[in-house]
Scaffold this motif. Structure first.
Motif, PDB file in Angstrom:
ATOM      1  N   UNK A  51       0.770  -1.280   0.152  1.00 31.68           N
ATOM      2  CA  UNK A  51      -0.096  -0.196   0.049  1.00 31.68           C
ATOM      3  C   UNK A  51       0.939   1.122   0.058  1.00 31.68           C
ATOM      4  N   UNK A  52       1.911   1.045   0.820  1.00 32.35           N
ATOM      5  CA  UNK A  52       2.995   2.484   0.744  1.00 32.35           C
ATOM      6  C   UNK A  52       3.434   2.451  -0.486  1.00 32.35           C
ATOM      7  N   UNK A  53       4.115   1.267  -1.231  1.00 30.16           N
ATOM      8  CA  UNK A  53       4.406   1.655  -2.231  1.00 30.16           C
ATOM      9  C   UNK A  53       3.460   2.101  -3.469  1.00 30.16           C
ATOM     10  N   UNK A  54       2.556   1.395  -3.590  1.00 30.30           N
ATOM     11  CA  UNK A  54       1.537   1.923  -4.477  1.00 30.30           C
ATOM     12  C   UNK A  54       1.145   3.297  -4.247  1.00 30.30           C
ATOM     13  N   UNK A  55       0.936   3.709  -3.285  1.00 30.03           N
ATOM     14  CA  UNK A  55       0.789   5.205  -2.967  1.00 30.03           C
ATOM     15  C   UNK A  55       1.700   6.162  -3.340  1.00 30.03           C
ATOM     16  N   UNK A  56       3.024   5.606  -3.134  1.00 31.48           N
ATOM     17  CA  UNK A  56       4.149   6.589  -3.627  1.00 31.48           C
ATOM     18  C   UNK A  56       4.192   6.439  -5.111  1.00 31.48           C
ATOM     19  N   UNK A  57       3.948   5.398  -5.546  1.00 35.53           N
ATOM     20  CA  UNK A  57       4.115   5.149  -7.159  1.00 35.53           C
ATOM     21  C   UNK A  57       3.067   6.220  -7.810  1.00 35.53           C
ATOM     22  N   UNK A  58       1.829   6.073  -7.191  1.00 38.46           N
ATOM     23  CA  UNK A  58       0.695   6.816  -7.942  1.00 38.46           C
ATOM     24  C   UNK A  58       0.837   8.482  -8.036  1.00 38.46           C
ATOM     25  N   UNK A  59       1.457   8.989  -6.667  1.00 37.58           N
ATOM     26  CA  UNK A  59       1.700  10.142  -6.566  1.00 37.58           C
ATOM     27  C   UNK A  59       2.926  10.607  -7.719  1.00 37.58           C
ATOM     28  N   UNK A  60       4.091   9.674  -7.711  1.00 41.39           N
ATOM     29  CA  UNK A  60       5.056   9.802  -8.446  1.00 41.39           C
ATOM     30  C   UNK A  60       4.553  10.032 -10.204  1.00 41.39           C
ATOM     31  N   UNK A  61       3.741   9.084 -10.385  1.00 43.19           N
ATOM     32  CA  UNK A  61       3.055   8.777 -11.670  1.00 43.19           C
ATOM     33  C   UNK A  61       2.356  10.110 -12.153  1.00 43.19           C
ATOM     34  N   UNK A  62       1.508  10.721 -10.980  1.00 45.51           N
ATOM     35  CA  UNK A  62       0.744  11.880 -11.414  1.00 45.51           C
ATOM     36  C   UNK A  62       1.739  13.198 -11.673  1.00 45.51           C
ATOM     37  N   UNK A  63       2.567  12.858 -10.760  1.00 44.46           N
ATOM     38  CA  UNK A  63       3.444  14.338 -10.982  1.00 44.46           C
ATOM     39  C   UNK A  63       4.436  14.159 -12.322  1.00 44.46           C
ATOM     40  N   UNK A  64       4.702  12.885 -12.771  1.00 48.42           N
ATOM     41  CA  UNK A  64       5.495  12.732 -14.097  1.00 48.42           C
ATOM     42  C   UNK A  64       4.387  13.085 -15.154  1.00 48.42           C
ATOM     43  N   UNK A  65       3.027  12.869 -15.173  1.00 47.70           N
ATOM     44  CA  UNK A  65       2.130  12.940 -15.967  1.00 47.70           C
ATOM     45  C   UNK A  65       1.851  14.383 -16.126  1.00 47.70           C
ATOM     46  N   UNK A  66       1.765  15.111 -14.918  1.00 49.32           N
ATOM     47  CA  UNK A  66       1.641  16.437 -14.945  1.00 49.32           C
ATOM     48  C   UNK A  66       2.683  17.329 -15.640  1.00 49.32           C
ATOM     49  N   UNK A  67       3.901  16.851 -15.125  1.00 51.90           N
ATOM     50  CA  UNK A  67       5.061  17.404 -15.865  1.00 51.90           C
ATOM     51  C   UNK A  67       5.133  17.312 -17.188  1.00 51.90           C
ATOM     52  N   UNK A  68       4.790  16.171 -17.703  1.00 45.15           N
ATOM     53  CA  UNK A  68       4.823  16.013 -19.273  1.00 45.15           C
ATOM     54  C   UNK A  68       3.757  16.846 -19.904  1.00 45.15           C
TER      55      UNK A  68
END
Length: 185
Positions: free
Chosen positions: A149-166
Motif C-alpha cells: 500500500x505504501x509503495x503503491x501510494x508513492x508510485x501513484x503520486x510519482x506517476x501523477x507528478x510525471x504525467x503533470x510535468x509531461x
C-alpha cells in the motif's frame, strides 16, 4: 469528480476482468515454458530475477515464468480492453465501426506506455526506498500489505507528478511552437 472516479473504477475493473479472462482462456503457458527452458539458462534467470527483486531468488525459473506471464498477459489484454472501450465510444457516438481503427491503435499504444511506465515507477520505488527501516522484521500478511500500500501510494503520486510535468511541458512546447509560427507569418 464523482462521475470521473466512477468511470476510472469501472475501467480498472473491466481491465482486470479482461486480464483474468485472457489468463484463463488464452493458451500461452506452453510457449512461455518452452521459451524459458530453451533460451534462458538458470544463471541468467538468477541474474534477471536478482536484478528485479534486489536479492537472490532460489526459484529463479518460476520467478521468470511469472514475470513473462504478466508481460504477455498485459500485451494480450490491452488490445482487447482498448477494443471494448473504442467499441463503446463508437456506440455512444453512433459512428461507423471502420472509422475508429486509428483511435484503437493509438489507445493501445498509449495504454501500453502508461502501464509499463507505471510498472517501472513501481519497481524503482520498491528498489530505492529503505523499507527495512520502516518494518524491522517483516512477518505476516498485514506487513506485506502495508508495504504494498505504501509503495503503491508513492508510485501513484510519482506517476501523477510525471504525467503533470509531461502535460505542462507539451503545452509549453505547443504554445511556443504556435508563437514561433505566428512570428514567421
Amino acid at each position: 469528480m464523482a462521475k470521473h472516479a466512477f468511470n476510472v473504477t469501472l475501467k480498472f475493473a473491466l481491465f482486470f476482468g479482461v486480464m483474468l479472462l485472457v489468463a484463463k482462456y488464452v493458451p500461452y503457458d506452453y510457449l512461455i515454458d518452452r521459451f524459458i527452458t530453451e533460451n534462458i539458462s538458470f544463471d541468467q534467470a538468477v541474474k534477471i530475477s536478482g536484478f528485479i527483486l534486489g536479492e537472490l531468488d532460489p526459484g529463479a525459473y518460476e520467478a521468470m515464468r511469472d514475470y513473462i506471464f504478466i508481460v504477455v498477459n498485459i500485451l494480450i489484454s490491452v488490445p482487447f480492453f482498448s477494443a471494448i472501450i473504442t467499441g463503446l465510444n463508437a456506440l455512444r457516438n453512433k459512428a461507423k465501426p471502420g472509422v475508429h481503427f486509428q483511435e484503437w491503435l493509438l489507445s493501445v499504444l498509449r495504454r501500453l506506455m502508461k502501464i509499463f511506465s507505471f510498472i517501472l515507477l513501481f519497481w524503482i520505488v520498491l528498489r530505492l526506498l529503505p523499507y527495512e527501516y520502516l518494518f524491522r522484521e517483516p512477518e505476516g500478511v498485514m506487513t506485506y500489505l502495508a508495504l504494498a500500500a505504501i509503495n503503491l501510494t508513492i508510485t501513484m503520486v510519482a506517476y501523477c507528478m510525471v504525467k503533470r510535468l509531461i502535460r505542462c511541458t507539451l503545452k509549453d512546447t505547443i504554445k511556443s511552437g504556435v508563437v514561433m509560427d505566428r512570428e514567421r507569418i
